[in-house]
Scaffold this motif. Structure first.
Motif, PDB file in Angstrom:
ATOM      1  N   VAL A   1       4.874   7.209   0.582  1.00  0.00           N
ATOM      2  CA  VAL A   1       5.488   6.231   1.465  1.00  0.00           C
ATOM      3  C   VAL A   1       4.837   4.887   1.170  1.00  0.00           C
ATOM      4  CG1 VAL A   1       5.908   5.515   3.834  1.00  0.00           C
ATOM      5  CG2 VAL A   1       5.976   7.943   3.236  1.00  0.00           C
ATOM      6  N   TYR A   2       5.642   3.898   0.888  1.00  0.00           N
ATOM      7  CA  TYR A   2       5.144   2.572   0.548  1.00  0.00           C
ATOM      8  C   TYR A   2       5.239   1.650   1.754  1.00  0.00           C
ATOM      9  CZ  TYR A   2       4.679   3.690  -4.362  1.00  0.00           C
ATOM     10  OH  TYR A   2       4.268   4.234  -5.564  1.00  0.00           O
ATOM     11  N   TYR A   3       4.128   0.998   2.066  1.00  0.00           N
ATOM     12  CA  TYR A   3       4.033   0.118   3.211  1.00  0.00           C
ATOM     13  C   TYR A   3       3.773  -1.314   2.766  1.00  0.00           C
ATOM     14  CZ  TYR A   3       3.333   4.419   5.913  1.00  0.00           C
ATOM     15  OH  TYR A   3       3.471   5.659   6.474  1.00  0.00           O
TER      16      TYR A   3
ATOM     17  N   PHE B   1       0.849  -1.174   0.000  1.00  0.00           N
ATOM     18  CA  PHE B   1       0.000   0.000   0.000  1.00  0.00           C
ATOM     19  C   PHE B   1       0.891   1.232   0.000  1.00  0.00           C
ATOM     20  CE2 PHE B   1      -2.617  -3.371   1.435  1.00  0.00           C
ATOM     21  CZ  PHE B   1      -3.942  -3.041   1.173  1.00  0.00           C
ATOM     22  N   ARG B   2       0.324   2.371  -0.352  1.00  0.00           N
ATOM     23  CA  ARG B   2       1.100   3.606  -0.344  1.00  0.00           C
ATOM     24  C   ARG B   2       0.253   4.747   0.175  1.00  0.00           C
ATOM     25  NH1 ARG B   2       1.735   4.440  -6.917  1.00  0.00           N
ATOM     26  NH2 ARG B   2      -0.431   5.060  -7.356  1.00  0.00           N
ATOM     27  N   GLN B   3       0.933   5.760   0.700  1.00  0.00           N
ATOM     28  CA  GLN B   3       0.251   6.909   1.255  1.00  0.00           C
ATOM     29  C   GLN B   3       1.034   8.177   0.940  1.00  0.00           C
ATOM     30  OE1 GLN B   3      -0.595   6.638   5.451  1.00  0.00           O
ATOM     31  NE2 GLN B   3      -2.218   8.164   5.317  1.00  0.00           N
ATOM     32  N   ALA B   4       0.392   9.079   0.217  1.00  0.00           N
ATOM     33  CA  ALA B   4       0.970  10.378  -0.081  1.00  0.00           C
ATOM     34  C   ALA B   4       0.548  11.369   1.001  1.00  0.00           C
ATOM     35  CB  ALA B   4       0.515  10.862  -1.455  1.00  0.00           C
ATOM     36  N   PRO B   5       1.306  12.456   1.193  1.00  0.00           N
ATOM     37  CA  PRO B   5       0.944  13.445   2.216  1.00  0.00           C
ATOM     38  C   PRO B   5      -0.476  13.955   2.042  1.00  0.00           C
ATOM     39  CG  PRO B   5       3.152  13.866   1.418  1.00  0.00           C
ATOM     40  CD  PRO B   5       2.569  12.807   0.521  1.00  0.00           C
ATOM     41  N   GLY B   6      -1.243  13.942   3.117  1.00  0.00           N
ATOM     42  CA  GLY B   6      -2.606  14.429   3.091  1.00  0.00           C
ATOM     43  C   GLY B   6      -3.618  13.472   2.507  1.00  0.00           C
ATOM     44  N   LYS B   7      -3.187  12.284   2.129  1.00  0.00           N
ATOM     45  CA  LYS B   7      -4.084  11.306   1.537  1.00  0.00           C
ATOM     46  C   LYS B   7      -4.148  10.042   2.395  1.00  0.00           C
ATOM     47  CE  LYS B   7      -3.395  12.747  -3.274  1.00  0.00           C
ATOM     48  NZ  LYS B   7      -3.041  12.278  -4.642  1.00  0.00           N
TER      49      LYS B   7
ATOM     50  N   ASP C   1      -3.141  -7.491   9.026  1.00  0.00           N
ATOM     51  CA  ASP C   1      -2.948  -7.639  10.459  1.00  0.00           C
ATOM     52  C   ASP C   1      -1.675  -6.994  10.993  1.00  0.00           C
ATOM     53  OD1 ASP C   1      -5.309  -9.372  10.993  1.00  0.00           O
ATOM     54  OD2 ASP C   1      -4.234 -10.780   9.700  1.00  0.00           O
ATOM     55  N   TYR C   2      -0.692  -6.790  10.158  1.00  0.00           N
ATOM     56  CA  TYR C   2       0.549  -6.180  10.608  1.00  0.00           C
ATOM     57  C   TYR C   2       1.211  -5.454   9.455  1.00  0.00           C
ATOM     58  CZ  TYR C   2       2.204 -10.698   8.799  1.00  0.00           C
ATOM     59  OH  TYR C   2       2.441 -11.817   8.023  1.00  0.00           O
ATOM     60  N   TRP C   3       2.017  -4.451   9.808  1.00  0.00           N
ATOM     61  CA  TRP C   3       2.595  -3.540   8.822  1.00  0.00           C
ATOM     62  C   TRP C   3       4.043  -3.219   9.120  1.00  0.00           C
ATOM     63  CZ3 TRP C   3      -0.464  -2.012   4.764  1.00  0.00           C
ATOM     64  CH2 TRP C   3      -1.848  -2.191   4.923  1.00  0.00           C
ATOM     65  N   GLY C   4       4.748  -2.805   8.085  1.00  0.00           N
ATOM     66  CA  GLY C   4       6.072  -2.249   8.260  1.00  0.00           C
ATOM     67  C   GLY C   4       6.003  -0.754   8.498  1.00  0.00           C
ATOM     68  N   GLN C   5       7.169  -0.141   8.675  1.00  0.00           N
ATOM     69  CA  GLN C   5       7.252   1.288   8.952  1.00  0.00           C
ATOM     70  C   GLN C   5       7.181   2.149   7.698  1.00  0.00           C
ATOM     71  OE1 GLN C   5       7.314   2.697  12.134  1.00  0.00           O
ATOM     72  NE2 GLN C   5       6.768   0.565  12.615  1.00  0.00           N
ATOM     73  N   GLY C   6       7.350   1.555   6.545  1.00  0.00           N
ATOM     74  CA  GLY C   6       7.265   2.275   5.292  1.00  0.00           C
ATOM     75  C   GLY C   6       8.617   2.701   4.760  1.00  0.00           C
ATOM     76  N   THR C   7       8.678   2.886   3.460  1.00  0.00           N
ATOM     77  CA  THR C   7       9.870   3.394   2.805  1.00  0.00           C
ATOM     78  C   THR C   7       9.453   4.456   1.794  1.00  0.00           C
ATOM     79  OG1 THR C   7      11.884   2.764   1.584  1.00  0.00           O
ATOM     80  CG2 THR C   7       9.861   1.576   1.025  1.00  0.00           C
ATOM     81  N   GLN C   8      10.176   5.562   1.784  1.00  0.00           N
ATOM     82  CA  GLN C   8       9.810   6.701   0.951  1.00  0.00           C
ATOM     83  C   GLN C   8      10.246   6.481  -0.489  1.00  0.00           C
ATOM     84  OE1 GLN C   8       8.206   9.822   1.815  1.00  0.00           O
ATOM     85  NE2 GLN C   8       8.134   9.916  -0.433  1.00  0.00           N
ATOM     86  N   VAL C   9       9.319   6.710  -1.408  1.00  0.00           N
ATOM     87  CA  VAL C   9       9.600   6.698  -2.840  1.00  0.00           C
ATOM     88  C   VAL C   9       9.260   8.072  -3.384  1.00  0.00           C
ATOM     89  CG1 VAL C   9       8.967   5.758  -5.092  1.00  0.00           C
ATOM     90  CG2 VAL C   9       9.215   4.234  -3.119  1.00  0.00           C
ATOM     91  N   THR C  10      10.230   8.720  -3.993  1.00  0.00           N
ATOM     92  CA  THR C  10      10.030  10.041  -4.575  1.00  0.00           C
ATOM     93  C   THR C  10      10.413   9.993  -6.044  1.00  0.00           C
ATOM     94  OG1 THR C  10      10.536  11.118  -2.460  1.00  0.00           O
ATOM     95  CG2 THR C  10      10.598  12.484  -4.440  1.00  0.00           C
ATOM     96  N   VAL C  11       9.480  10.373  -6.906  1.00  0.00           N
ATOM     97  CA  VAL C  11       9.690  10.358  -8.347  1.00  0.00           C
ATOM     98  C   VAL C  11       9.669  11.796  -8.842  1.00  0.00           C
ATOM     99  CG1 VAL C  11       8.943   9.452 -10.563  1.00  0.00           C
ATOM    100  CG2 VAL C  11       8.539   8.135  -8.470  1.00  0.00           C
TER     101      VAL C  11
END
Length: 124
Positions: A93-95, A37-43, A112-122
């Protein structure tokens, strides 16, 4: 408790590629379907891709279909997301998430469980 650790994010130009990895820490995801999954700022958190335990079933968001590939190496307890033809709108940020079931799901609430995420910037 199982923790996931994502890696492989970074800064890339539009049209480039990145390969994200998700490895288990403090346990394994044996028998579990996985997803990105991914999450952009404000989304909110957006579904990207999922894969079942055996690797025989995958499902992708329409926005990434044909560009991203999810795979897994269960012997290494690792899930991958190969991202090609990256676009600026892929910036997020990709989770990596896991669920205590064999089958795929695009619903983040079923994980049920997640990682901390890693930033991807294009960049353009």
């Amino acid at each position: 408790q199982v923790h996931l650790v994502e890696s492989g994010g970074g800064l890339v130009q539009a049209g480039g590629s990145l390969r994200l990895s998700c490895a288990a820490s403090g346990g394994t995801f044996r028998g579990n379907a996985m997803g990105w999954f991914r999450q952009a700022p404000g989304k909110g958190r957006e579904f990207v891709a999922t894969i079942n335990w055996s690797g025989g079933s995958t499902y992708y968001a329409e926005s990434v279909k044909g560009r991203f590939t999810i795979s897994r190496d269960n012997a290494k307890n690792t899930v991958y997301l190969q991202m090609n033809s990256l676009k600026p709108e892929d910036t997020a940020v990709y989770y990596c998430g896991g669920r205590h079931e064999l089958g795929i799901s695009s619903d983040y609430g079923r994980y049920d469980y997640w990682g901390q995420g890693t930033q991807v910037t294009v960049s353009s």
